[in-house]
Design a protein around this motif. Sequence first.
Motif, mmCIF file in Angstrom:
data_model
loop_
_atom_site.group_PDB
_atom_site.id
_atom_site.type_symbol
_atom_site.label_atom_id
_atom_site.label_comp_id
_atom_site.label_asym_id
_atom_site.label_seq_id
_atom_site.Cartn_x
_atom_site.Cartn_y
_atom_site.Cartn_z
ATOM 1 N N LYS A 1 -1.142 27.953 11.837
ATOM 2 C CA LYS A 1 -0.499 27.889 13.156
ATOM 3 C C LYS A 1 0.997 28.117 13.008
ATOM 4 C CE LYS A 1 -3.811 24.341 14.671
ATOM 5 N NZ LYS A 1 -3.958 22.933 15.122
ATOM 6 N N ASP A 2 1.609 28.504 14.104
ATOM 7 C CA ASP A 2 3.066 28.590 14.143
ATOM 8 C C ASP A 2 3.636 27.177 14.272
ATOM 9 O OD1 ASP A 2 3.053 31.364 14.032
ATOM 10 O OD2 ASP A 2 2.958 31.576 16.213
ATOM 11 N N GLN B 1 9.887 28.057 10.577
ATOM 12 C CA GLN B 1 9.042 29.237 10.737
ATOM 13 C C GLN B 1 7.965 29.188 9.657
ATOM 14 O OE1 GLN B 1 11.241 32.912 10.966
ATOM 15 N NE2 GLN B 1 12.419 32.260 12.766
ATOM 16 N N ASN B 2 6.729 29.031 10.082
ATOM 17 C CA ASN B 2 5.631 28.871 9.140
ATOM 18 C C ASN B 2 5.171 30.203 8.566
ATOM 19 O OD1 ASN B 2 5.702 26.178 9.718
ATOM 20 N ND2 ASN B 2 3.804 26.131 10.902
ATOM 21 N N ARG B 3 4.888 30.172 7.274
ATOM 22 C CA ARG B 3 4.246 31.293 6.603
ATOM 23 C C ARG B 3 3.092 30.767 5.773
ATOM 24 N NH1 ARG B 3 7.180 35.203 2.850
ATOM 25 N NH2 ARG B 3 4.983 35.750 2.610
#
Length: 285
Positions: A138-139, A146-148
């Motif tokens: 999920k974001d 900021q997810n990666r």
Amino acid sequence: MQSSALLALSAEGILPKIDYAIFADTGWEPEAVYRHLDRLEREIAEPAGIPILRVSSGNIRDDALNPDHRFASMPLYILNKDGRPGMTRRQYTGEYKVKPIKRKIREILGYPYPAPVPKGVFVEQWIGISTDEFHHAKDADVKYMQNRHPLIDMGWSRSDCVRHLASLGLADTPKSSRLGCPYHGNSQWRKIRDTSPSEWEDVVEFDAAIRKGNARANATGNTLLGEAFLHRSRVPLGEAPIDHVTRAERAALDDAEAAELGVVNGCSPWSCRGDAEQDDFGLAS
């Protein structure tokens, strides 16, 4: 498992070097998890110059039994007075995992709460979710994160992580979930009982202590209308049918890849599930 592999990939230079790894400690993790974390820090992170930051909002076990402490509820199995099953709300993940990670990230950025984080200032956070758990990716819910999901970008499954850790001598990487997690499957309860008598005694005592809900709710007159249990059978943990081999366990025995992976249960800052691995690391870059 996935988070440990992700940290190792960064330390080895297969992935870019991260600036920090963050471990959210509920205060009630199995001893095997703490031993693994120490080893991971000593053998993988420190030689690569990656600090592992341990963050916490307290001890979830002690807080649940403290009548003077506001407690974020855990998802306990409920047997109502009329015999119907139920489950309490799950709030503890946000309190004991998400919140301390966010607090530490704000500190890293130089804008501790309640200071506003300026627009355009953020960390890139790597989360250990593999291809077999892509639906949990999920974001972030805040703009300063900021997810990666590098494992998904690499096409790595949990079995890839298992093999890579084994190649580094870390085949014994444990599942990370708090000791008294209601999402444990029978295999995990059996493992605690059969390999760590002191931890088994601890969770059995805790299960008995929360029969009427957490201590704070009882102290304020919000007594549970029914009984609470750690095991899904809704009987005291010491009497629960944990020797029963569940359908998920049988499926694992029938499937080559699943047999390699084992039946896993737990919850993380990013997802909570009954038959999936837990990741308690936030990897910041």
